[in-house]
Design a protein around this motif. Structure first.
Motif, PDB file in Angstrom:
ATOM      1  N   SER A 100       0.840  -1.201   0.000  1.00 33.42           N
ATOM      2  CA  SER A 100       0.000   0.000   0.000  1.00 33.42           C
ATOM      3  C   SER A 100       0.872   1.246   0.000  1.00 33.42           C
ATOM      4  O   SER A 100       1.939   1.280   0.603  1.00 33.42           O
ATOM      5  CB  SER A 100      -0.959   0.010   1.197  1.00 33.42           C
ATOM      6  OG  SER A 100      -0.276   0.301   2.388  1.00 33.42           O
ATOM      7  N   SER A 104      -3.429   3.430  -0.597  1.00 32.78           N
ATOM      8  CA  SER A 104      -3.875   2.840  -1.862  1.00 32.78           C
ATOM      9  C   SER A 104      -3.154   1.508  -2.073  1.00 32.78           C
ATOM     10  O   SER A 104      -1.927   1.457  -2.050  1.00 32.78           O
ATOM     11  CB  SER A 104      -3.560   3.762  -3.038  1.00 32.78           C
ATOM     12  OG  SER A 104      -4.257   4.975  -2.912  1.00 32.78           O
ATOM     13  N   VAL A 105      -3.935   0.444  -2.282  1.00 32.63           N
ATOM     14  CA  VAL A 105      -3.366  -0.899  -2.381  1.00 32.63           C
ATOM     15  C   VAL A 105      -2.969  -1.208  -3.825  1.00 32.63           C
ATOM     16  O   VAL A 105      -3.711  -0.927  -4.762  1.00 32.63           O
ATOM     17  CB  VAL A 105      -4.389  -1.945  -1.876  1.00 32.63           C
ATOM     18  CG1 VAL A 105      -3.857  -3.360  -2.052  1.00 32.63           C
ATOM     19  CG2 VAL A 105      -4.710  -1.690  -0.413  1.00 32.63           C
TER      20      VAL A 105
END
Length: 197
Positions: A100, A104-105
């Motif tokens: 991440s 946000s992955v």
């Protein structure tokens, strides 16, 4: 035909530097960072991806940890047209786990632009990467450092120069103010009575 000395970077060129600050909960009892040159800047060619992982043959830098993927992540340098700034993308090279970037992955082989200041997480690791701009076009520097506390909980990681400091003597981000209020009073009133029970 250009002279070789005209195309080479000079010693005076200021290199872009990626300051990489690492944290792992068990970093004190294991030699997780024994393969890294902590506190020293190392220079890298901008046209080669910078890889971090367990495999020191396939990666630029290694982590001594069996739970880290052989190739965990890669940073790719690039420049935009008519821009002097060297920028970076980050790519997840791990098939086993997610990575991440500021929440946000990224799945396997996914990549995204790396912000100037980014909190990277994979496994139990936290990495704070801060980009320091430079002028040189062909190479950049990397400097590793170990943090005593997770960067996600570090209270002084982004203090603007004009931000007032609280009476406690340290700056706390708004996300931690509520936590502090729950455990410690920010102000005391000498007229309050102490209750025993």
């Amino acid at each position: 035909m250009m002279n070789v000395s005209e195309t080479m970077e000079t010693e005076e060129d200021l290199l872009t530097c990626l300051h990489i600050k690492l944290y792992h909960p068990q970093q004190n009892c294991k030699g997780l960072y024994s393969l890294l040159r902590l506190g020293n800047r190392s220079r890298h060619s901008a046209d080669d991806p910078f890889r971090l992982g367990r495999d020191t043959q396939a990666c630029t830098f290694g982590l001594f940890d069996a739970r880290v993927s052989r190739k965990q992540l890669a940073l790719h340098a690039y420049r935009k047209p008519q821009s002097p700034d060297m920028l970076f993308t980050i790519q997840n090279l791990s098939q086993r786990g997610q990575l991440s970037v500021n929440g946000s992955v990224l799945g396997y082989l996914e990549r995204m632009d790396l912000p100037d200041k980014a909190l990277i997480r994979f496994g139990e690791y936290e990495m704070l990467i801060v980009r320091e701009s430079g002028e040189a076009k062909g190479s950049f520097e990397v400097e590793f450092e170990v943090l005593a506390v997770p960067p996600s909980r570090e209270t002084c990681m982004c203090v603007p120069t004009n931000t007032p400091v609280m009476d406690t003597g340290s700056y706390v981000t708004s996300t931690f103010q509520a936590e502090l209020r729950a455990h410690f009073p920010l102000e005391t009133d000498e007229t309050l009575l102490c209750h025993t029970g």
